[in-house]
Scaffold this motif. Structure first.
Motif, PDB file in Angstrom:
ATOM      1  N   ASP A  12      18.845  42.880   8.656  1.00  0.00           N
ATOM      2  CA  ASP A  12      19.683  42.721   7.463  1.00  0.00           C
ATOM      3  C   ASP A  12      21.167  42.795   7.785  1.00  0.00           C
ATOM      4  OD1 ASP A  12      17.564  42.351   5.702  1.00  0.00           O
ATOM      5  OD2 ASP A  12      17.313  44.504   5.414  1.00  0.00           O
ATOM      6  N   SER A  13      21.905  41.941   7.094  1.00  0.00           N
ATOM      7  CA  SER A  13      23.348  41.853   7.278  1.00  0.00           C
ATOM      8  C   SER A  13      24.019  43.196   7.042  1.00  0.00           C
ATOM      9  CB  SER A  13      23.928  40.821   6.300  1.00  0.00           C
ATOM     10  OG  SER A  13      25.305  40.681   6.473  1.00  0.00           O
ATOM     11  N   TYR A  35      14.531  39.755  11.417  1.00  0.00           N
ATOM     12  CA  TYR A  35      14.068  39.849  10.035  1.00  0.00           C
ATOM     13  C   TYR A  35      15.271  39.992   9.104  1.00  0.00           C
ATOM     14  CZ  TYR A  35       9.562  40.640  12.245  1.00  0.00           C
ATOM     15  OH  TYR A  35       8.427  40.515  12.992  1.00  0.00           O
ATOM     16  N   SER A  37      18.014  38.482   6.239  1.00  0.00           N
ATOM     17  CA  SER A  37      18.654  37.206   5.902  1.00  0.00           C
ATOM     18  C   SER A  37      20.047  37.041   6.492  1.00  0.00           C
ATOM     19  CB  SER A  37      18.752  37.072   4.380  1.00  0.00           C
ATOM     20  OG  SER A  37      19.489  38.159   3.837  1.00  0.00           O
ATOM     21  N   ASN A  57      18.986  34.919  12.673  1.00  0.00           N
ATOM     22  CA  ASN A  57      19.878  34.961  11.509  1.00  0.00           C
ATOM     23  C   ASN A  57      21.346  35.116  11.875  1.00  0.00           C
ATOM     24  OD1 ASN A  57      18.089  34.707   9.149  1.00  0.00           O
ATOM     25  ND2 ASN A  57      17.154  36.585   9.960  1.00  0.00           N
ATOM     26  N   SER A  76      17.373  30.565  13.824  1.00  0.00           N
ATOM     27  CA  SER A  76      18.304  30.584  12.681  1.00  0.00           C
ATOM     28  C   SER A  76      19.739  30.870  13.104  1.00  0.00           C
ATOM     29  CB  SER A  76      17.838  31.621  11.644  1.00  0.00           C
ATOM     30  OG  SER A  76      16.515  31.346  11.241  1.00  0.00           O
TER      31      SER A  76
END
Length: 307
Positions: A12-13, A35, A37, A57, A76
């Motif tokens: 996660d960001s 995992y 976004s 990501n 990604s």
């Protein structure tokens, strides 16, 4: 140091892994932004030793000299930059716009697979050794592989309109397979080109719907491609001639080229400067005409002496 027997997961960001210059060892798998976004941050890096490193990501990682990763997966828009030989040793799989920057030579026991549009390998002039090299073969669009140094691989696959440039001294041990309008360019360097050691007809497969393979001879006399002769005997002269005639192999050679067999390989050679290429049928016709003229002249001279 952090010694774990399971996995490390940072997701996660906004999440941060502050290593305080300590190492992570023993982990079977390390997930960095895989995992969630958004990207994560890795600060004050120490070495990472793991069987699987998954980066995703948009997360960016520059490996340290102490990193040792068996298998790297990039997804990604993630990016990884290697620093030393031995940073990566097994398989590398990158897709969905991801990038691998080589800061040193890469020696893999497995495959290097660059897949999906936007994904790319920037070798920065460093060499690559692998069991298999996939360039755009999987996925649905072209990828980018640039600035490769010396390359040795067993199997080379290029697909989905991707382009790859190899150089003199590079070696493919088993097979080359091109399809989907892809292009392999071979640039002759120092008198040598690409060696293909496969000995069966399937060792060189070029999609007949496109003109994929381009050999560019820059120096003469030299060779730009050689293919080890069939294990059953003979050579590949007629096969290569057919590929050239059909446009599957395209050749740029300032003074023309020859296809010949010697020392267990069938070669595409460039002709030396000053040699004007001429079809063999024209040469034989000219020699035949000269022979007839010579015989007639001899007869005339003999007739004159006899008289």
């Amino acid at each position: 140091a952090l010694n774990v027997s399971g996995f490390v997961n940072v997701q996660d960001s906004g999440s941060v892994l502050n290593m305080n210059h300590n190492a992570i060892t023993g982990a079977n798998q390390v997930f960095l932004g895989w995992y969630g976004s958004g990207p994560v941050s890795i600060t004050n890096q120490g070495g990472i030793t793991t069987s699987y490193l998954d980066v995703g990501n948009g997360t960016s990682l520059t490996q340290t000299t102490g990193d040792s990763v068996s298998n790297l997966y990039l997804s990604s828009n993630a990016s990884v930059t290697t620093t030393a030989l031995g940073n990566l040793t097994g398989n590398v799989y990158m897709y969905s716009g991801s990038t691998l920057n080589m800061g040193s030579a890469l020696n893999l026991s497995g495959y290097l697979n660059v897949q999906d549009g936007g994904s790319g390998l920037n070798a920065q002039g460093h060499g690559l050794t692998s069991n298999q090299l996939f360039v755009g073969w999987n996925g649905s669009s072209a990828v980018s592989v640039t600035s490769l140094g010396p390359v040795t691989t067993n199997d080379l696959y290029i697909g989905n309109a991707s382009s790859l440039t190899l150089h003199g001294g590079d070696v493919v041990n088993n097979l080359i397979n091109l399809n989907g309008g892809s292009t392999l360019t071979v640039q002759e360097v120092g008198g040598t080109g690409l060696t293909l050691n496969g000995t069966s007809l399937s060792s060189l497969t070029i999609d007949p719907s496109s003109m994929d393979l381009i050999f560019t001879l820059n120096t003469n006399p030299n060779w730009d491609f050689r293919w080890q002769d069939p294990s059953s005997g003979g050579n590949w002269i007629s096969t290569i001639d057919s590929m050239i005639s059909s446009g599957q192999i395209q050749i740029t050679a300032p003074n023309g080229y020859t296809v010949d067999d010697r020392g267990g390989y069938t070669y595409i050679d460039g002709k030396p400067n000053g040699v004007i290429p001429e079809p063999s049928s024209v040469i034989m016709l000219s020699l035949g005409a000269l022979g007839v003229i010579g015989m007639m002249a001899g007869r005339r001279r003999w007739g004159a002496r006899a008289g």
